[in-house]
Design an enzyme around this catalytic site. Structure first.
Site: not given
Length: 417
Positions: A86, A115, A295, A298
């Site tokens: 990598e 790793c 709403c 809520c």
């Protein structure tokens, strides 16, 4: 049978723990693998031995207007006594390809997942280079039972690196593009699909997935901000996607909720956050993306919830406003703002983030639908008019009405929500 430390036994020495024992020098990739090497090293065994090298097949795409404008590909192998694969790629990419003026999409196909040390350095690279997007497909999970390696996978996800297990389609793609296959088709090995399902389940367990990713077509249908439903017609439902973060930006949890009978997505979200028992001595912020604005009922529940959480801030981004022309729904939005809950309309930036975090996007970038920005600006102007102080008449009475006289959530929303 356990993996036999493939990175260490390949002659990596201390690099198996630290990614690189010295600063990586620039080395160039090879073009392709031979058939035997690919079939042996990319075989997706649950527990593999004798795989003493890690291979990385990469594709680099330079993006122009969200579409690939240039593509480069090749293969890296562990560099003996020096550097994990990598970091070999990152060193090469920094020196040969990277420009701060370009946007890049990078795809890795790895024989082993990274790793911990490599994961940390990849995360640092992505933080430093916000113009780079990385998708990682791993044939196998490296020490998936080890907490350190699990942590490495989690920090990659938190930095928006797309981590997935290689499927049959991915192996077939690699065989076609990264292998000297001599015109022969890819032949799947025994238990490829069964092992894939096992590894996918393990990865989901490691990453702590609290929800299944949304399908791309569902996202476009439900989060689309068009004023009218495009043909063919379908129901627009409520979806709530959330990210719980520390103030430094680290994501602690995320998920997606949909309305259930007699229990709206916002209420299910409140239940979930409450169940986490957050540390009262730390501060957190939550970002919510919703298809419909809350709403009134809520909105009141969200205000009560946030008022009881002194260490929590809440941001709500709505794709569309629900019944915005009705006073009681306007008052619900005003109530949220009065409680210091940020309410805004989703722009392209929020749609892109939602696409990245909550959609099974197969590594594809977000593609805007027609007039997205125009619709967003129009909805935002409407929201600003609603939240304007001149519209806050009798606000205290409105709050009392919402709590004492508002109808149930099920009656406030039509079936379309």
């Amino acid at each position: 049978m356990e993996p036999q430390h493939p990175r260490q036994r390949a002659g990596m020495g201390l690099a198996s723990e630290g990614g690189c024992s010295q600063r990586p020098r620039i080395r160039h990739p090879v073009e392709r693998l031979d058939r035997q090497t690919f079939s042996f090293h990319f075989r997706n065994l649950r527990f593999a031995s004798g795989r003493n090298c890690t291979y990385l097949c990469y594709q680099v795409e330079r993006l122009k207007h969200c579409s690939p404008d240039f593509s480069d590909w090749g293969v890296f192998q562990n560099w003996v006594y020096a550097c994990h694969v990598e970091l070999c790629f990152l060193s090469w990419f920094r020196a040969k390809k990277l420009s701060s003026h370009e946007q890049y999409r990078i795809t890795w196909f790895l024989s082993w997942s990274p790793c911990l040390s490599c994961a940390e350095q990849v995360v640092a690279f992505l933080k430093e280079n916000r113009n780079v997007r990385l998708s990682i497909f791993a044939a196998r999970l490296y020490y998936f039972w080890n907490p350190d390696y699990q942590h490495g996978l989690r920090i990659l996800r938190h930095q928006r690196a797309w981590v997935r297990i290689m499927s049959f389609r991915d192996f077939k793609y690699c065989w076609k593009n990264f292998v000297y296959n001599q015109g022969m088709p890819f032949k799947p090995w025994k238990k490829l699909r069964k092992n894939y399902q096992f590894l996918v389940a393990k990865l989901h367990e490691i990453l702590g997935n609290t929800m299944n990713l949304l399908k791309a077509n569902i996202f476009r249908q439900q989060f689309g901000n068009q004023p009218r439903v495009p043909q063919p017609c379908y129901r627009r439902k409520t979806y709530l996607c959330y990210q719980l973060k520390q103030l430094d930006g680290f994501t602690l949890d995320k998920g997606c909720f949909q309305n259930k009978k007699q229990r709206h997505a916002e209420i299910r979200f409140i239940d979930k956050i409450t169940s986490l028992n957050l540390d009262p001595n730390q501060r957190y912020k939550i970002i919510c993306y919703v298809t419909w604005s809350p709403c009134p009922a809520c909105a009141g529940e969200l205000v009560d919830f946030i008022n009881g959480q002194d260490n929590l801030s809440l941001q709500i981004f709505a794709s569309r406003l629900y019944f915005h022309w009705i006073k009681v729904f306007q008052r619900g939005l005003q109530q949220l703002q009065a409680a210091q809950v940020s309410v805004a309309v989703m722009t392209r930036s929020e749609f892109e983030d939602c696409w990245e975090e909550f959609v099974d996007n197969q590594g594809m970038p977000f593609e805007s639908w027609d007039k997205l920005e125009q619709y967003s600006e129009s909805i935002s102007r409407r929201l600003q008019r609603i939240l304007s102080p001149s519209n806050w008449n009798n606000l205290e009475d409105s709050f009392r009405d919402l709590r004492l006289g508002s109808p149930s959530p099920s009656s406030l929303r039509s079936d379309s929500r």
